[in-house]
Write an enzyme that holds these catalytic residues in place. Structure first.
Site, PDB file in Angstrom:
ATOM      1  N   CYS A  42       0.834  -1.195   0.000  1.00 30.49           N
ATOM      2  CA  CYS A  42       0.000   0.000   0.000  1.00 30.49           C
ATOM      3  C   CYS A  42       0.872   1.249   0.000  1.00 30.49           C
ATOM      4  O   CYS A  42       1.975   1.260   0.556  1.00 30.49           O
ATOM      5  CB  CYS A  42      -0.909  -0.005   1.228  1.00 30.49           C
ATOM      6  SG  CYS A  42      -2.079   1.377   1.274  1.00 30.49           S
ATOM      7  N   ASP A  44       0.362   3.827   1.652  1.00 35.69           N
ATOM      8  CA  ASP A  44       0.253   4.475   2.956  1.00 35.69           C
ATOM      9  C   ASP A  44       1.642   4.837   3.495  1.00 35.69           C
ATOM     10  O   ASP A  44       2.542   3.997   3.553  1.00 35.69           O
ATOM     11  CB  ASP A  44      -0.452   3.528   3.939  1.00 35.69           C
ATOM     12  CG  ASP A  44      -0.906   4.222   5.209  1.00 35.69           C
ATOM     13  OD1 ASP A  44      -0.054   4.828   5.886  1.00 35.69           O
ATOM     14  OD2 ASP A  44      -2.105   4.147   5.532  1.00 35.69           O
ATOM     15  N   ARG A  46       2.681   5.266   6.334  1.00 37.37           N
ATOM     16  CA  ARG A  46       3.032   4.624   7.601  1.00 37.37           C
ATOM     17  C   ARG A  46       3.589   3.212   7.421  1.00 37.37           C
ATOM     18  O   ARG A  46       3.924   2.547   8.406  1.00 37.37           O
ATOM     19  CB  ARG A  46       1.793   4.567   8.509  1.00 37.37           C
ATOM     20  CG  ARG A  46       1.206   5.931   8.847  1.00 37.37           C
ATOM     21  CD  ARG A  46      -0.169   5.791   9.491  1.00 37.37           C
ATOM     22  NE  ARG A  46      -1.137   5.231   8.562  1.00 37.37           N
ATOM     23  CZ  ARG A  46      -2.402   4.936   8.880  1.00 37.37           C
ATOM     24  NH1 ARG A  46      -2.823   5.146  10.128  1.00 37.37           N
ATOM     25  NH2 ARG A  46      -3.224   4.434   7.969  1.00 37.37           N
ATOM     26  N   HIS A  98      -2.174  -3.950   4.992  1.00 33.50           N
ATOM     27  CA  HIS A  98      -2.021  -3.547   6.389  1.00 33.50           C
ATOM     28  C   HIS A  98      -3.390  -3.317   7.012  1.00 33.50           C
ATOM     29  O   HIS A  98      -4.328  -2.872   6.354  1.00 33.50           O
ATOM     30  CB  HIS A  98      -1.146  -2.296   6.525  1.00 33.50           C
ATOM     31  CG  HIS A  98      -1.745  -1.043   5.953  1.00 33.50           C
ATOM     32  ND1 HIS A  98      -2.434  -0.124   6.720  1.00 33.50           N
ATOM     33  CD2 HIS A  98      -1.756  -0.557   4.694  1.00 33.50           C
ATOM     34  CE1 HIS A  98      -2.836   0.875   5.954  1.00 33.50           C
ATOM     35  NE2 HIS A  98      -2.447   0.642   4.722  1.00 33.50           N
ATOM     36  N   CYS A 101      -6.253  -0.020   6.843  1.00 34.02           N
ATOM     37  CA  CYS A 101      -6.110   0.555   5.510  1.00 34.02           C
ATOM     38  C   CYS A 101      -7.333   1.413   5.174  1.00 34.02           C
ATOM     39  O   CYS A 101      -8.479   0.935   5.190  1.00 34.02           O
ATOM     40  CB  CYS A 101      -5.953  -0.556   4.477  1.00 34.02           C
ATOM     41  SG  CYS A 101      -5.766   0.035   2.788  1.00 34.02           S
TER      42      CYS A 101
END
Length: 218
Positions: A42, A44, A46, A98, A101
């Site tokens: 992803c 993302d 993080r 994750h 999400c």
């Protein structure tokens, strides 16, 4: 938030540290890349792939998008996949989603997110495919479950690509794996789905689907 000048300064500090601690790092890195792993994850911020698995630049080939999707019409993803398998000869492809999400939640709750809605239709397809199972799940577990189901289906999509099927037909050593990263503790969990040839897929898929569904049934 750091300014752009801060980022450049951080880069210089990192470069100096690498030159000091690993003098041969950049000469080797610039000569070639020889990763054994392709990471499909992803976008993302993080979830930084190399950092969470403790690898250096050059040791992990990476493709990232919203909600770690492998879409058969996405030439970006397919091009990365082909280069990784046919040129770099990676031995492992890791699809890592994750928990928490936002893309998965948007699809689960039918949120209106603008142009992103078109991309999230692919997760809605996963949701609809497993809707009966999701409906049996406790409310607080549905988001986690769909994150896992999404990884399961994306592993399936990787296994179904002509790139991977051709590699297996040619006898190339290549395994596909499904993982989940948890933001709240920084740990990766293996879904238990590892596929090393076309014959393994159907049984492995059924076993993992059964395993991830049971703990959350009401």
């Amino acid at each position: 938030m750091s300014s752009l000048d801060d980022l450049i300064a951080n880069n210089r500090d990192w470069s100096l540290a690498m030159h000091r601690d690993k003098p041969d790092f950049f000469p080797k890195l610039s000569a070639q890349q020889t990763p054994e792993y392709l990471w499909i994850g992803c976008a993302d911020s993080r979830v930084p792939p190399e950092q969470i698995v403790g690898l250096l630049p050059g040791e992990l080939f990476v493709h990232r998008n919203i909600a770690n999707l492998v879409v058969h019409s996405d030439l970006n993803c397919l091009s990365v996949l082909q280069y990784a398998v046919e040129v770099l000869k990676v031995k492992h492809i890791i699809v890592c989603g994750h928990y928490g999400c936002g893309g998965v939640r948007g699809a689960l709750e039918n949120q209106r997110l603008g142009i992103l809605d078109n991309w999230l239709c692919h997760i809605k397809d996963v949701r609809d495919q497993h809707q009966a199972l999701i409906d049996l799940c406790e409310e607080q577990g549905r988001w986690d479950l769909l994150c896992e189901l999404n990884v399961l289906e994306q592993v399936a999509h990787v296994c179904q690509t002509t790139v991977v099927r051709d590699a297996w037909d040619a006898g190339q050593s290549l395994s596909i794996h499904g993982w989940l990263y948890r933001l709240t503790n920084g740990l990766i969990s293996d879904l238990g789905l590892t596929v090393a040839n076309a014959e393994q897929f159907s049984q492995a898929y059924r076993i993992v689907l059964n395993a991830i569904s049971k703990p959350r049934l009401r």
